[in-house]
Structure formats: structure tokens, C-alpha cells
Scaffold this active site. Structure first.
Site, short mmCIF file in Angstrom:
data_model
loop_
_atom_site.label_atom_id
_atom_site.label_comp_id
_atom_site.label_asym_id
_atom_site.label_seq_id
_atom_site.Cartn_x
_atom_site.Cartn_y
_atom_site.Cartn_z
N HIS A 262 16.36 -33.92 37.88
CA HIS A 262 16.77 -32.84 38.77
C HIS A 262 15.85 -32.85 40.00
O HIS A 262 14.87 -33.61 40.05
CB HIS A 262 16.71 -31.49 38.05
CG HIS A 262 15.37 -31.14 37.50
ND1 HIS A 262 15.07 -31.12 36.16
CD2 HIS A 262 14.21 -30.82 38.13
CE1 HIS A 262 13.81 -30.78 35.98
NE2 HIS A 262 13.27 -30.61 37.15
C1 T46 Z 1 9.34 -31.40 36.54
C2 T46 Z 1 9.00 -31.91 35.20
C3 T46 Z 1 7.72 -32.67 35.16
C4 T46 Z 1 10.37 -22.47 31.73
O1 T46 Z 1 10.76 -21.47 31.10
N1 T46 Z 1 9.29 -22.39 32.54
C5 T46 Z 1 8.83 -23.46 33.25
O2 T46 Z 1 7.83 -23.33 33.98
C6 T46 Z 1 9.53 -24.71 33.12
C7 T46 Z 1 9.05 -25.94 33.88
C8 T46 Z 1 10.61 -24.77 32.31
N2 T46 Z 1 11.02 -23.68 31.63
C9 T46 Z 1 12.18 -23.79 30.72
C10 T46 Z 1 13.48 -24.19 31.40
C11 T46 Z 1 14.19 -25.01 30.35
O3 T46 Z 1 14.93 -24.15 29.50
O4 T46 Z 1 11.89 -24.85 29.81
C12 T46 Z 1 13.05 -25.62 29.54
C13 T46 Z 1 12.80 -27.09 29.87
O5 T46 Z 1 12.64 -27.21 31.29
P1 T46 Z 1 13.13 -28.48 32.11
O6 T46 Z 1 14.41 -28.98 31.55
O7 T46 Z 1 13.10 -28.12 33.56
O8 T46 Z 1 11.97 -29.54 31.76
P2 T46 Z 1 11.71 -30.98 32.35
O9 T46 Z 1 10.58 -31.55 31.59
O10 T46 Z 1 12.96 -31.76 32.43
O11 T46 Z 1 11.24 -30.73 33.87
C14 T46 Z 1 10.06 -30.01 34.14
C15 T46 Z 1 10.16 -29.29 35.48
O12 T46 Z 1 11.31 -28.45 35.49
C16 T46 Z 1 10.29 -30.28 36.62
O13 T46 Z 1 10.20 -29.60 37.85
O14 T46 Z 1 8.99 -31.99 37.56
O15 T46 Z 1 8.94 -30.89 34.19
#
Ligand code: T46
Length: 134
Positions: A51
Site C-alpha cells: 500500500h
Molecule cells: C508500513 C509497514 C512497514 C494499527 O492499528 N495501528 C498502526 O499503527 C498500524 C501500522 C496498523 N494498525 C492495524 C491496521 C491493520 O488492521 O494493524 C493491522 C495491520 O496493519 P497493516 O496491514 O497496515 O500492516 P503492514 O505491516 O502491512 O504495514 C504497516 C504500515 O501500515 C505501513 O505503513 O510501511 O507496516
């Protein structure tokens, strides 16, 4: 070639007891730090990210182990290997990111310029490209 991401080399404070790195918002981290999170125990073969963010800027640091990060600004793609706790990868807003090849001991810490906000996410690649044209 324009660079999509930038490696920031943190100053290491070394003395006879060991080593230390200090991270400061608006100093060696080029934004005010509003949030810190970390990712660990990533299963073999898993890809995270996939994303972009409209406004959010981040710095990612492998605190232990290693992972790869691919960054894409819609025109240029770059791959980085994070494996050094004294180096951070600056990921600007509007950059598509994918994180993969996590070692089993990888702890990826991320410093973020904004609080978590789902509406800041661009989770569809075409939506990301369109957003860049606006
Ligand atoms: C990035 C990479 C390295 C939260 O509630 N709080 C938070 O601060 C974050 C980052 C996520 N969340 C929740 C949202 C989703 O339900 O945790 C779940 C997993 O998040 P996400 O799918 O965004 O995780 P990654 O590892 O794909 O991505 C994250 C960051 O979103 C992104 O900006 O650079 O880690």
C-alpha cells in the site's frame, strides 16, 4: 535517476560499554514523531505493506535481523535491504511499499509522522497511481 527512498545513517555513540543510537524528531528523523510501532515474528514467505499513504512519512529500522523493502513512486522502483540498526529507511508519502524476506529474528521498528489513520491508506495500486496525478 530520482531516488524513491533514502537511507539515513544515524550517528553511533560508542564508548567502552557498547554502542547507542539516539533518534530525535525534527533532527535526525526529518519529522515530528507521533507514533512508533514494530513488526516481528513475520511468517516465512509473507509480504507486508502493499500500500501507499497519502500524507504519512516513516522511517523504518531493522532493530535485529533483516528484511527487504521495495519502494515504488509510480515511476521508479528501488529495493533496499535493512539489516543495520544504525541505518533507517526514509519512506516519503505517496510511495508504494512492500516488505518481504523477513529473517525469523527480524524486528522492524517504524517511526511515523502521523497517528494511525485508515483513510490515509491507498491500498489499491491503481488508486495510488491516480492519487499521484491529482
Ligand atoms: C508500513 C509497514 C512497514 C494499527 O492499528 N495501528 C498502526 O499503527 C498500524 C501500522 C496498523 N494498525 C492495524 C491496521 C491493520 O488492521 O494493524 C493491522 C495491520 O496493519 P497493516 O496491514 O497496515 O500492516 P503492514 O505491516 O502491512 O504495514 C504497516 C504500515 O501500515 C505501513 O505503513 O510501511 O507496516
Amino acid at each position: 535517476m530520482s531516488h524513491v527512498g533514502q537511507i539515513i545513517d544515524f550517528n553511533k555513540i560508542v564508548d567502552s560499554r557498547g554502542e547507542m543510537v539516539a533518534l530525535e524528531g525534527d533532527r535526525n528523523i526529518p519529522f515530528d514523531i507521533k507514533r512508533v510501532y514494530y513488526i516481528f515474528n513475520v511468517k516465512p514467505g509473507e509480504v507486508r505493506g502493499k500500500h501507499a499513504h497519502k500524507e504519512l512519512k516513516q522511517v523504518a529500522i531493522a532493530m535485529s535481523g533483516s528484511c527487504k523493502v521495495s519502494l515504488d513512486n509510480g515511476e521508479t522502483k528501488e529495493e533496499f535491504i535493512l539489516n543495520d540498526k544504525s541505518k533507517g529507511l526514509l519512506i516519503d508519502s505517496c510511495v508504494w511499499r512492500e516488505m518481504y524476506d523477513f529473517s525469523s529474528d527480524c524486528v522492524l521498528a517504524v517511526l511515523a509522522s502521523e497517528y494511525y489513520l485508515e483513510s490515509d491508506y491507498l491500498r489499491d495500486y491503481k488508486e495510488f497511481l491516480n492519487h499521484k496525478l491529482v
